[in-house]
Structures are given as C-alpha cells and as structure tokens.
Write a protein that holds these residues in place. Structure first.
Motif, PDB file in Angstrom:
ATOM      1  N   HIS A   1       0.836  -1.202   0.000  1.00 35.08           N
ATOM      2  CA  HIS A   1       0.000   0.000   0.000  1.00 35.08           C
ATOM      3  C   HIS A   1       0.872   1.254   0.000  1.00 35.08           C
ATOM      4  O   HIS A   1       0.628   2.197  -0.750  1.00 35.08           O
ATOM      5  CB  HIS A   1      -0.939   0.007   1.206  1.00 35.08           C
ATOM      6  CG  HIS A   1      -1.921  -1.096   1.201  1.00 35.08           C
ATOM      7  ND1 HIS A   1      -1.635  -2.328   1.742  1.00 35.08           N
ATOM      8  CD2 HIS A   1      -3.179  -1.181   0.717  1.00 35.08           C
ATOM      9  CE1 HIS A   1      -2.680  -3.116   1.599  1.00 35.08           C
ATOM     10  NE2 HIS A   1      -3.640  -2.438   0.962  1.00 35.08           N
ATOM     11  N   ALA A   2       1.887   1.279   0.847  1.00 38.09           N
ATOM     12  CA  ALA A   2       2.783   2.431   0.917  1.00 38.09           C
ATOM     13  C   ALA A   2       3.575   2.589  -0.375  1.00 38.09           C
ATOM     14  O   ALA A   2       3.788   3.714  -0.851  1.00 38.09           O
ATOM     15  CB  ALA A   2       3.727   2.292   2.106  1.00 38.09           C
ATOM     16  N   LEU A   3       3.996   1.483  -0.953  1.00 40.22           N
ATOM     17  CA  LEU A   3       4.796   1.544  -2.171  1.00 40.22           C
ATOM     18  C   LEU A   3       3.971   1.985  -3.374  1.00 40.22           C
ATOM     19  O   LEU A   3       4.435   2.775  -4.204  1.00 40.22           O
ATOM     20  CB  LEU A   3       5.465   0.193  -2.419  1.00 40.22           C
ATOM     21  CG  LEU A   3       6.399  -0.259  -1.283  1.00 40.22           C
ATOM     22  CD1 LEU A   3       6.916  -1.658  -1.549  1.00 40.22           C
ATOM     23  CD2 LEU A   3       7.521   0.731  -1.053  1.00 40.22           C
ATOM     24  N   VAL A   4       2.731   1.509  -3.459  1.00 40.67           N
ATOM     25  CA  VAL A   4       1.838   1.961  -4.523  1.00 40.67           C
ATOM     26  C   VAL A   4       1.501   3.438  -4.318  1.00 40.67           C
ATOM     27  O   VAL A   4       1.475   4.209  -5.288  1.00 40.67           O
ATOM     28  CB  VAL A   4       0.569   1.084  -4.592  1.00 40.67           C
ATOM     29  CG1 VAL A   4      -0.508   1.723  -5.468  1.00 40.67           C
ATOM     30  CG2 VAL A   4       0.919  -0.307  -5.112  1.00 40.67           C
ATOM     31  N   GLY A   5       1.267   3.849  -3.081  1.00 43.40           N
ATOM     32  CA  GLY A   5       1.028   5.268  -2.805  1.00 43.40           C
ATOM     33  C   GLY A   5       2.182   6.130  -3.285  1.00 43.40           C
ATOM     34  O   GLY A   5       1.983   7.187  -3.896  1.00 43.40           O
ATOM     35  N   HIS A   6       3.403   5.669  -3.026  1.00 46.02           N
ATOM     36  CA  HIS A   6       4.582   6.404  -3.487  1.00 46.02           C
ATOM     37  C   HIS A   6       4.625   6.444  -5.008  1.00 46.02           C
ATOM     38  O   HIS A   6       4.889   7.507  -5.605  1.00 46.02           O
ATOM     39  CB  HIS A   6       5.851   5.761  -2.923  1.00 46.02           C
ATOM     40  CG  HIS A   6       7.094   6.494  -3.272  1.00 46.02           C
ATOM     41  ND1 HIS A   6       8.281   5.854  -3.474  1.00 46.02           N
ATOM     42  CD2 HIS A   6       7.349   7.814  -3.467  1.00 46.02           C
ATOM     43  CE1 HIS A   6       9.215   6.751  -3.769  1.00 46.02           C
ATOM     44  NE2 HIS A   6       8.669   7.939  -3.774  1.00 46.02           N
ATOM     45  N   SER A   7       4.358   5.322  -5.660  1.00 44.93           N
ATOM     46  CA  SER A   7       4.363   5.300  -7.127  1.00 44.93           C
ATOM     47  C   SER A   7       3.340   6.260  -7.709  1.00 44.93           C
ATOM     48  O   SER A   7       3.634   6.975  -8.675  1.00 44.93           O
ATOM     49  CB  SER A   7       4.087   3.884  -7.637  1.00 44.93           C
ATOM     50  OG  SER A   7       5.218   3.079  -7.477  1.00 44.93           O
ATOM     51  N   LEU A   8       2.160   6.276  -7.142  1.00 45.72           N
ATOM     52  CA  LEU A   8       1.114   7.172  -7.649  1.00 45.72           C
ATOM     53  C   LEU A   8       1.499   8.631  -7.424  1.00 45.72           C
ATOM     54  O   LEU A   8       1.243   9.485  -8.279  1.00 45.72           O
ATOM     55  CB  LEU A   8      -0.224   6.859  -6.987  1.00 45.72           C
ATOM     56  CG  LEU A   8      -0.868   5.555  -7.450  1.00 45.72           C
ATOM     57  CD1 LEU A   8      -1.989   5.149  -6.489  1.00 45.72           C
ATOM     58  CD2 LEU A   8      -1.385   5.684  -8.873  1.00 45.72           C
ATOM     59  N   ALA A   9       2.099   8.934  -6.281  1.00 48.30           N
ATOM     60  CA  ALA A   9       2.479  10.313  -5.973  1.00 48.30           C
ATOM     61  C   ALA A   9       3.665  10.778  -6.801  1.00 48.30           C
ATOM     62  O   ALA A   9       3.662  11.891  -7.327  1.00 48.30           O
ATOM     63  CB  ALA A   9       2.801  10.436  -4.483  1.00 48.30           C
ATOM     64  N   ALA A  10       4.675   9.934  -6.936  1.00 43.90           N
ATOM     65  CA  ALA A  10       5.912  10.326  -7.611  1.00 43.90           C
ATOM     66  C   ALA A  10       5.845  10.163  -9.118  1.00 43.90           C
ATOM     67  O   ALA A  10       6.604  10.795  -9.842  1.00 43.90           O
ATOM     68  CB  ALA A  10       7.076   9.511  -7.055  1.00 43.90           C
ATOM     69  N   GLY A  11       4.967   9.290  -9.580  1.00 47.40           N
ATOM     70  CA  GLY A  11       4.853   9.027 -11.003  1.00 47.40           C
ATOM     71  C   GLY A  11       5.626   7.786 -11.392  1.00 47.40           C
ATOM     72  O   GLY A  11       6.474   7.292 -10.635  1.00 47.40           O
ATOM     73  N   PRO A  12       5.350   7.247 -12.565  1.00 48.95           N
ATOM     74  CA  PRO A  12       5.991   6.008 -12.997  1.00 48.95           C
ATOM     75  C   PRO A  12       7.508   6.166 -13.119  1.00 48.95           C
ATOM     76  O   PRO A  12       8.005   7.228 -13.458  1.00 48.95           O
ATOM     77  CB  PRO A  12       5.359   5.714 -14.352  1.00 48.95           C
ATOM     78  CG  PRO A  12       4.482   6.853 -14.695  1.00 48.95           C
ATOM     79  CD  PRO A  12       4.417   7.785 -13.535  1.00 48.95           C
ATOM     80  N   GLY A  13       8.191   5.062 -12.813  1.00 54.22           N
ATOM     81  CA  GLY A  13       9.634   5.024 -12.965  1.00 54.22           C
ATOM     82  C   GLY A  13      10.421   5.398 -11.735  1.00 54.22           C
ATOM     83  O   GLY A  13      11.635   5.256 -11.720  1.00 54.22           O
TER      84      GLY A  13
END
Length: 172
Positions: A132-144
C-alpha cells in the motif's frame, strides 16, 4: 522527481479522504494523487502529527478500490515474491534504494523529524513490507520512481485512469 509542495486541497478533499479512511483525516498537507474523476487517491500527511507523533508515511494510499486491490496482492503472497526479486536483482535493488532516497527527500522538504530520519515507507530500501505504501509512493511520484510500487500497481487490477469511486465519493 520531487513532489512537494503539493497543490492546495479543499475541505471536500479532506471530507472524501475521511470517508475513504472511515475516520477523520489527520494533518493533511496535500493530495498527492487523484482518480481520473478527481477524488483523492493518495493523501500527503505531515511528518509530525499535531499531537507530536512522528509519522513516516508521507504518501498514504486512501482510495478504497485501490486499497482492496493492493490487499489482494499482499494476501496472495506477492510481497514475498517481490522481496525475493529484490534480493536477486542488484539493478532492481539500486532503483529501489533510489526510490527510498527520493521519498526521504520529499518528506524532509516538508519537515525533518529526527525520530524518523532515514526511515521511509513500505520496507524501503531493503525489504518489501507494505505494498500500500509503495503503490502510494508510485502514484504520488509518477511512474519510474519506485520500481516495486510500479509493479504492484500494474499487477493489482486497479488504475486511477478508470474511476471506481462510489457516486457520492467522486471528486469535482
């Protein structure tokens, strides 16, 4: 890529996040990602809560459909598989470490909190502890930016590009 400062949020955003969480949202400093309909998907939370508690999770996944989809990955053992990949692939491990450093930089640009210095979220930089935290980071920071979060997002069957919000939970 660094996210803060966040775009202003509205009282409606905080109401929606509170409804998504089933409790009052605490110390919101921004909406870090949104559903295609505009509803909050990831909330950014102050690194030290108003009551003084250190809060290391800057990017908090709140969208109900997203949290359910990611929970299914966790329940099906995907964290252990990703952890094994992380241990076996030095290039993946280096990209994950870079994601950790970026997360720390984002949080510390908001507020440096001594008690959580060096701690990011989701098990970074060496473990896979919370998708959940890692997906949240991906969504916030953007792909890659966060390779493990990106993989979990791609595999979970939910996308912010397809609205799965309840009618009364949709954004503006």
């Amino acid at each position: 890529m660094s996210r803060p400062p966040f775009a202003p949020f509205t009282d409606r955003d905080v109401e929606l996040v509170s409804a998504q969480l089933g409790r009052p949202a605490r110390d919101v400093i921004g909406i870090a990602a949104r559903c295609v309909c505009g509803a909050p998907t990831v909330v950014a939370t102050r690194p030290r809560l108003a009551n003084g508690t250190p809060f290391p999770t800057l990017y908090y996944l709140t969208h109900p459909a997203a949290t359910v989809a990611v929970s299914h990955l966790e329940a099906n053992g995907r964290m252990a598989e990703l952890a094994a990949e992380l241990q076996a692939d030095p290039a993946l491990a280096e990209r994950y470490r870079a994601a950790h450093e970026q997360y720390l930089a984002d949080r510390e640009s908001v507020l440096a909190v001594e008690e959580i210095t060096g701690y990011s979220a989701g098990g970074m930089p060496t473990r896979v502890k919370c998708l959940h935290a890692l997906v949240g980071h991906s969504l916030a920071a953007g792909p890659g930016v966060n390779p493990i979060g990106d993989r979990a997002l791609a595999e979970c069957g939910w996308s912010p590009e397809v609205c799965a919000c309840a009618p009364d939970q949709r954004g503006a």
